[in-house]
Design a protein around this motif. Structure first.
Motif, PDB file in Angstrom:
ATOM      1  N   GLU A   1      39.152  11.727  38.893  1.00 32.07           N
ATOM      2  CA  GLU A   1      40.601  11.815  38.662  1.00 32.07           C
ATOM      3  C   GLU A   1      41.303  12.469  39.840  1.00 32.07           C
ATOM      4  N   LEU A   2      40.662  13.480  40.351  1.00 28.56           N
ATOM      5  CA  LEU A   2      41.257  14.155  41.502  1.00 28.56           C
ATOM      6  C   LEU A   2      41.429  13.199  42.665  1.00 28.56           C
ATOM      7  N   VAL A   3      40.373  12.455  42.895  1.00 29.33           N
ATOM      8  CA  VAL A   3      40.450  11.504  44.008  1.00 29.33           C
ATOM      9  C   VAL A   3      41.585  10.522  43.768  1.00 29.33           C
ATOM     10  N   ASP A   4      41.700  10.079  42.533  1.00 29.77           N
ATOM     11  CA  ASP A   4      42.783   9.131  42.235  1.00 29.77           C
ATOM     12  C   ASP A   4      44.134   9.734  42.546  1.00 29.77           C
ATOM     13  N   VAL A   5      44.322  10.937  42.100  1.00 25.88           N
ATOM     14  CA  VAL A   5      45.612  11.596  42.361  1.00 25.88           C
ATOM     15  C   VAL A   5      45.869  11.683  43.855  1.00 25.88           C
ATOM     16  N   LEU A   6      44.832  12.065  44.573  1.00 23.79           N
ATOM     17  CA  LEU A   6      44.998  12.221  46.008  1.00 23.79           C
ATOM     18  C   LEU A   6      45.309  10.891  46.674  1.00 23.79           C
ATOM     19  N   VAL A   7      44.610   9.862  46.236  1.00 26.22           N
ATOM     20  CA  VAL A   7      44.871   8.550  46.826  1.00 26.22           C
ATOM     21  C   VAL A   7      46.310   8.134  46.557  1.00 26.22           C
ATOM     22  N   ASP A   8      46.774   8.410  45.350  1.00 22.53           N
ATOM     23  CA  ASP A   8      48.181   8.104  45.055  1.00 22.53           C
ATOM     24  C   ASP A   8      49.108   8.829  46.013  1.00 22.53           C
ATOM     25  N   MET A   9      48.824  10.103  46.196  1.00 22.59           N
ATOM     26  CA  MET A   9      49.674  10.877  47.090  1.00 22.59           C
ATOM     27  C   MET A   9      49.645  10.305  48.499  1.00 22.59           C
TER      28      MET A   9
ATOM     29  N   LEU B   1      41.370  14.769  50.664  1.00 22.01           N
ATOM     30  CA  LEU B   1      40.551  13.609  50.329  1.00 22.01           C
ATOM     31  C   LEU B   1      39.206  13.682  51.042  1.00 22.01           C
ATOM     32  N   GLY B   2      39.285  14.073  52.284  1.00 18.63           N
ATOM     33  CA  GLY B   2      38.056  14.179  53.054  1.00 18.63           C
ATOM     34  C   GLY B   2      37.083  15.159  52.405  1.00 18.63           C
ATOM     35  N   VAL B   3      37.634  16.261  51.926  1.00 20.88           N
ATOM     36  CA  VAL B   3      36.786  17.262  51.260  1.00 20.88           C
ATOM     37  C   VAL B   3      36.150  16.657  50.012  1.00 20.88           C
ATOM     38  N   MET B   4      36.967  15.959  49.238  1.00 24.76           N
ATOM     39  CA  MET B   4      36.425  15.372  48.000  1.00 24.76           C
ATOM     40  C   MET B   4      35.306  14.395  48.317  1.00 24.76           C
ATOM     41  N   PHE B   5      35.504  13.604  49.350  1.00 28.38           N
ATOM     42  CA  PHE B   5      34.469  12.633  49.684  1.00 28.38           C
ATOM     43  C   PHE B   5      33.214  13.318  50.215  1.00 28.38           C
ATOM     44  N   SER B   6      33.400  14.397  50.926  1.00 27.52           N
ATOM     45  CA  SER B   6      32.219  15.130  51.399  1.00 27.52           C
ATOM     46  C   SER B   6      31.434  15.687  50.227  1.00 27.52           C
ATOM     47  N   LEU B   7      32.179  16.155  49.230  1.00 29.73           N
ATOM     48  CA  LEU B   7      31.499  16.700  48.055  1.00 29.73           C
ATOM     49  C   LEU B   7      30.665  15.640  47.366  1.00 29.73           C
ATOM     50  N   SER B   8      31.244  14.447  47.292  1.00 34.44           N
ATOM     51  CA  SER B   8      30.502  13.389  46.615  1.00 34.44           C
ATOM     52  C   SER B   8      29.597  12.652  47.588  1.00 34.44           C
ATOM     53  N   GLU B   9      29.544  13.156  48.796  1.00 36.30           N
ATOM     54  CA  GLU B   9      28.661  12.627  49.826  1.00 36.30           C
ATOM     55  C   GLU B   9      28.980  11.190  50.203  1.00 36.30           C
TER      56      GLU B   9
ATOM     57  N   ARG C   1      51.217  21.041  45.047  1.00 34.06           N
ATOM     58  CA  ARG C   1      52.092  19.960  45.459  1.00 34.06           C
ATOM     59  C   ARG C   1      52.843  19.392  44.279  1.00 34.06           C
ATOM     60  N   GLY C   2      52.697  20.032  43.169  1.00 32.27           N
ATOM     61  CA  GLY C   2      53.431  19.586  42.001  1.00 32.27           C
ATOM     62  C   GLY C   2      52.785  18.430  41.278  1.00 32.27           C
ATOM     63  N   ARG C   3      51.571  18.134  41.655  1.00 33.12           N
ATOM     64  CA  ARG C   3      50.907  17.025  41.001  1.00 33.12           C
ATOM     65  C   ARG C   3      49.794  17.530  40.103  1.00 33.12           C
ATOM     66  N   GLY C   4      49.250  16.632  39.393  1.00 34.34           N
ATOM     67  CA  GLY C   4      48.091  16.995  38.575  1.00 34.34           C
ATOM     68  C   GLY C   4      48.469  17.796  37.356  1.00 34.34           C
ATOM     69  N   ARG C   5      49.730  17.934  37.118  1.00 34.38           N
ATOM     70  CA  ARG C   5      50.110  18.678  35.912  1.00 34.38           C
ATOM     71  C   ARG C   5      50.367  17.663  34.797  1.00 34.38           C
TER      72      ARG C   5
END
Lengths: 127, 773
Positions: B589-597, B615-623, B573-577
């Motif tokens: 950091e990933l979550v932050d980027v995603l929340v921004d998006m 985001l849902g995936v990230m939250f599942s990972l962190s339970e 998506r052109g982010r995170g670079r």
């Protein structure tokens, strides 16, 4: 489970979580898990200072986790250090890799050790 | 044969749960004479290794031997030591033996077995007499002998029965139990040896036996008797696999080795190189109990150093160079093929079986319970073997035996072998030339091999790095089906169709993506990962594929991979670079980027569903399941007909503990897509948590039958038959182990453990009479 935790070992936190899970599980569930796994795992975890702590996951008789060596004899003993255990629990490291690189040592029934992986994965719904 | 050697670090190193009886039998195993044919081959693998077991009659003039075979003759030593009014028939009493004995070839063999087994009892008595402690009476010893025989006859399986018998005996004859010379008590101090069944009994029994064993008389008698009838053996190589009831291996690894040896006897006789190969030698030693698996090494219990002769042999082979060694490796590889072929042939039951991809996949788990354990053990032994010999297939990842080789005998397998062998040699030699790099290269290779393995409840099985396609896919042959677009986005596409499209467009990432998603829906995670990986390999900017990969890795609890997949998705998506894009983003950091998006999307009053999913995936990972649920809900608000999202939401709810809430979402997903296997599976899991077992079983069975239905007509028939060339779980119509596992758990919880054997047999149709699905 306060008796499972040990401040000198951060990985004991995870074990206490596991212990809680077991205690919360219903009797029937426990029985099913015991029947499937049918083994007693002894975890010998070494922390940074070099101290070794022993925990037992009993999935043969009672279905619980407790601190200390296995009361009846353990079927398999896993020796690893704190960091390795943490990574294993996190999913960052998988059992085979740990074994192959020597971070995890197994004594006893090796196949049973692989079942431990399943125990942790048990009952997860798939997205 | 001291007691100390028994305990020296090996008491806890048994394969499998050890009991006192196993310990005891290990003791007995070691002390074996050359001839075995005399003794009754009890039920079990050792029985196979005997061809012409007509024993030579008791033709020796040796009085001891005669004593063994003619009960009427008085025992020369027994009489000498304590003359008994009448020679008691009890040690040679066959009644109990014949009762408990399973159908056995010849009654005279049974007779032969009884005297030797019980003879030791009488000798034990005689030696016992020499100790000052209360002697066991002849009756008691005889009873011991009988109990032991009945235990043997029942195959050492009923540990409890034996222990119970012995406990009973112990209570009746406390004197016998107590009898033991004091110096042995110290050696027995190790609590590890105490059986959990009868603390006092077996311990004392072992002590008693130990004293008997140490009595030279018994041993020399036995040895002389053994030597006398050694010539009766016709199969010199297999005599080491004993059928002596006293020494039949109970160690599962040894049993496996024994069964392997017996199944390979045909091979041995035709291929002498094979017969003399080190692998077979190892197998024999395993049977003999001379080599044992301990941790990650093979241990010869008799040797001081961990390395046994076998290890030394292989060290020399692996270190060797040149054509000469090449031949040996060729043979090794040849035998691997032979072995695999043999395993296929000998396997008579069950859908799954070994493939002919030697060294890598033949350890596929078969259904039979006994075979299961055997294979698992054997896999382990073989993988150890591999540690020391980088076999040909490790050098050639792409060594695939053509499927036509499934019925291969040694010859066809060998022909393909020999061609590749030269190549392999040069590669191998090239690797060992640069010495410092060689070790690393070898470790990398081994690591890669291990990476391909995945532990399951039934042992180790390989994960295909490569996607394995179905054979005889009808959609491939009938080309007119895919007239329209190269990738058919139809909702309920079967796996076969998806595969056909991929085969048609192998370089189309979309096709691979479709295949991956279809496999996800059909609850075949590893296949999905393989397909999706191919998709992103073809097109790094394929956002959907990255997202799907992240989900698969999350399901496999592989956090690192899932996180990196999400990071890759973010990059598409052109982010995170960032400026320091070299380092991988941390989870936070990933979550932050995603929340921004996400926030940006909200500003434009558009919810970007994919961002929410990520985001849902990230939250599942962190339970942090609560947040994950919110994310999926908002994604659903944008895509109300997306059954995948319903399932994901349901799964997140279920993982957070709210099984009841999850149910509705699963039902909704199934309304939209009735053959959504994964949703059915998840539904089953949640129902189990809610104690609704009947329904749960129905759902799971329905899922399994759908999986099996997703197959070609050929495969539906062929699936139960052993197939070579492909790992079984990758084949069409083969069901996931996780489904069967969950079903088994469900059955146990609903008190229908009688049906669990069907789970082992993977027989869905058998369930139809019990459940309605």
């Amino acid at each position: 489970m306060s008796d499972v935790k040990d401040p000198a070992f951060p990985s004991s936190e995870l074990l206490s979580v596991l212990a809680e899970q077991f205690s919360k599980a219903s009797e029937a569930e426990k029985k099913a898990q015991i029947k499937k796994t049918n083994g007693i795992f002894e975890l010998r975890i070494k922390n940074k200072e070099g101290k070794e702590g022993v925990w037992t996951i009993d999935l043969k008789k009672e279905g619980k986790v407790y601190k200390g060596p296995a009361k009846p004899k353990a079927d398999v003993a896993l020796s690893l250090n704190d960091a390795t255990f943490k990574e294993l629990a996190d999913g960052k490291l998988n059992g085979q890799k740990a074994f192959m690189t020597g971070r995890l040592k197994v004594k006893g029934n090796v196949m049973l050790a692989t079942k431990l992986d399943n125990v942790l994965k048990q009952g997860k719904s798939k997205m | 044969m001291s007691l100390a050697s028994v305990f020296a670090g090996q008491g806890s190193a048994d394969c499998g749960p050890s009991s006192a009886l196993q310990q005891f039998s290990k003791q007995v195993d070691r002390d074996r004479g050359a001839q075995q044919d005399r003794f009754v081959p009890q039920a079990g693998p050792s029985q196979w290794s005997f061809r012409t077991t007509t024993p030579a009659g008791p033709s020796t003039p040796d009085p001891t031997a005669q004593h063994f075979f003619s009960p009427s003759l008085p025992h020369p030593h027994a009489l000498h030591h304590h003359p008994h009014p009448h020679h008691p028939p009890q040690p040679f009493d066959l009644s109990s033996l014949s009762q408990s004995l399973s159908p056995s070839p010849a009654p005279d063999l049974a007779a032969a077995a009884a005297p030797p087994a019980a003879a030791w009892a009488s000798d034990f008595l005689s030696s016992q007499k020499q100790h000052a402690e209360g002697p066991i009476s002849r009756d008691e010893a005889a009873q011991l002998g009988r109990i032991f025989e009945s235990a043997q006859a029942s195959g050492f399986r009923q540990d409890a029965a034996w222990a119970h018998d012995f406990a009973h005996f112990a209570s009746e004859h406390p004197a016998a139990v107590r009898a033991a010379p004091p110096n042995q008590l110290a050696a027995l101090g190790r609590p590890a040896f105490a059986s959990q069944l009868a603390p006092a009994g077996p311990l004392a029994f072992d002590r008693a036996f130990q004293s008997a064993a140490e009595a030279e008389k018994w041993e020399t008698q036995f040895a002389s008797h053994a030597a006398a009838t050694a010539t009766a053996s016709t199969t010199s190589q297999q005599t080491t696999t004993s059928s002596d009831p006293l020494s039949r291996p109970t160690d599962p690894l040894a049993q496996t080795a024994a069964s392997l040896l017996s199944s390979l006897e045909h091979e041995q006789s035709t291929n002498t190189k094979f017969a003399n190969s080190a692998f077979l030698g190892l197998m024999r030693r395993l049977v003999d109990g001379q080599a044992r698996v301990e941790g990650e090494t093979m241990v010869d219990p008799g040797a001081d150093a961990p390395s046994s002769a076998w290890l030394g042999e292989f060290a020399s082979v692996s270190g060797g160079r040149g054509k000469g060694k090449g031949n040996e490796r060729a043979v090794d590889h040849g035998w691997a093929a032979d072995f695999a072929a043999q395993m296929d042939d000998t396997q008579s039951v069950g859908p799954a079986s070994a493939s002919l991809q030697p060294g890598a996949d033949w350890a596929a788990p078969p259904p039979g319970a006994t075979q299961l354990a055997a294979r698992a053990e054997l896999t382990h032994a073989f993988s150890e073997f591999q540690q020391f010999v980088p076999s040909v297939d490790q050098l050639h990842k792409s060594v695939h035996f053509p499927s036509g080789a499934e019925t291969a005998t040694a010859v066809p397998g060998a022909s393909t072998l020999w061609e590749q062998d030269d190549e392999a040699e040069t590669v191998y030699d090239g690797n060992t030339r640069g010495v410092p790099g060689a070790q690393e290269a070898e470790w990398d290779r081994l690591q890669e091999e291990w990476d391909r393995f995945e532990a399951t409840a039934v042992g180790v099985r390989p994960v295909p790095g490569e996607y394995v396609f179905a054979e005889n896919n009808p959609f491939v042959t009938t080309r007119n089906h895919r007239v329209h677009s190269a990738w058919d986005m139809s909702p309920s596409q079967t796996t076969l169709e998806a595969e056909a499209q991929v085969l048609d467009n192998p370089s189309s990432p979309q096709a691979w993506f479709q295949l991956g998603v279809t496999q996800q829906e059909n609850e075949r995670e590893s296949q999905a990962i393989a397909a999706l990986s191919r998709a992103v390999a073809l097109d790094e900017s394929y956002a959907d594929a990255w997202l799907a990969l992240a989900i698969s890795y999350t399901n496999e609890m592989d956090r690192t991979s899932a996180q990196s997949a999400v990071a890759s998705w973010v990059r598409t998506r052109g982010r995170g670079r960032d400026a320091d894009a070299g380092r991988t983003l941390s989870a936070a950091e990933l979550v932050d980027v995603l929340v921004d998006m996400a926030r940006e999307g909200v500003q434009g009053d558009v919810v970007d569903a994919d961002v929410q999913v990520a985001l849902g995936v990230m939250f599942s990972l962190s339970e942090e399941y609560g947040k994950g649920v919110d994310c999926f809900r908002s994604a659903l608000s944008v895509r109300p007909e997306d059954w995948l999202l319903f399932n994901r939401l349901g799964a997140t709810l279920a993982n957070s503990g709210d099984s009841r809430g999850a149910l509705d979402y699963y039902y909704r997903a199934l309304e939209l897509h009735p053959t959504y296997i994964r949703a059915k599976f998840n539904l089953g899991i949640s129902l189990i948590h809610l104690d609704m077992f009947q329904e749960a079983a129905q759902q799971i069975l329905s899922a399994i039958s759908l999986q099996q239905a997703d197959t070609t007509p050929d495969d539906a028939v062929a699936a139960p038959i052993a197939r070579a060339g492909t790992p079984d779980h990758a084949r069409k119509g083969i069901t996931s182990a996780s489904l069967w596992d969950t079903l088994r758990s469900c059955l146990i919880q609903m008190q229908r453990s009688d049906l669990t054997w069907l789970c082992d047999a993977k027989d869905v149709d058998a369930f139809r009479e019990h459940f309605d699905f």
